[in-house]
Design an enzyme around this catalytic site. Sequence first.
Site, PDB file in Angstrom:
ATOM      1  CB  CYS A   1      -0.859   0.141   1.181  1.00 37.12           C
ATOM      2  SG  CYS A   1      -1.813   1.542   1.351  1.00 37.12           S
TER       3      CYS A   1
ATOM      4  CB  CYS B   1      -1.602   4.696   4.737  1.00 38.15           C
ATOM      5  SG  CYS B   1      -3.328   4.288   4.184  1.00 38.15           S
ATOM      6  CB  SER B   2      -0.381   0.936   6.521  1.00 42.98           C
ATOM      7  OG  SER B   2      -1.617   1.108   7.316  1.00 42.98           O
ATOM      8  CB  CYS B   3      -4.809  -0.078   2.464  1.00 46.52           C
ATOM      9  SG  CYS B   3      -5.456   1.571   2.439  1.00 46.52           S
TER      10      CYS B   3
END
Lengths: 197, 86
Positions: free
Chosen positions: A105, A108-110
């Site tokens: 991702c 961000c950090s999906c």
Amino acid sequence: MSEESHHPAAVSPIERRVAALEAMLTERGLVPGGFIDEITRRYESEIGPMNGAKVVARAWADPAYKKRLLTDGTAAVAELGFGGAEGDHMVVVANTAAIHNVIVCTLCSCYPWPVLGLPPAWYKDPPYRARMVREPRTVLAEMGCELPGDTEIRVWDSSAEVRYLVLPERPSGTEGMTEAELAALVTRDSMIGVARL
Amino acid sequence: MSTPLNPALSLSELDLPRRNGELAFDAPWQSTVFALAAAVVDHAYGGDREPFRRQLIKAVAAEPDRPYWESWTAALEALVATLPDR
């Protein structure tokens, strides 16, 4: 009296900020008693990567399920009782002898939490997020996943709209295994696509 | 030549035969701030994750090298600052 007694080393500035948030949100009635412990426990144990392993094992054992999984990941994952927050739009991508998939991702950090639990620390690192897109073969090799030169690497960028899950190849020599035995072979990293089984 | 992605990675994670079930938090404050964000999403935004996610993207972009859970904390602080007064 030493300086340390005024500033206990155990409490860092970030811990203080989190404690302040907790106090303020609790006072506003947004954090029910026991909520923090319950959420943490669920993400670390129940919702962990074992859900994803069950999905993968079912796909290996049942060709019809595999077909549904690759056609509509969200619905097929929900068949096994997994879903909810962060798993709304699951797309499952299958590894083959010629194609290797990996998820990242960049924003961000999906991450597909309902099937993989909380993301590992490195998934959130800026170097992983940036470099996996730019030089996936090198990054994968650094992580211990060396791929043949003619394997095509597909990098999937997760977002709020789509969460990807990699369906690893079924290892050879597992023909007689039960679904539970197969699930035990599946690692979190293989479902992110940074490891092969 | 590129530097290794994460030198600690090969030791702490990749060498382990099984990685499932690994704890995702390195310190209690990290799981606390994770759960606090979940509480705010659930109880102040009716389950809508988007406002928090937007703050998280902003916080990560503002300081890309900041440790992740610190960006998470900054994002939650920014979101909470926008909550209406009681």
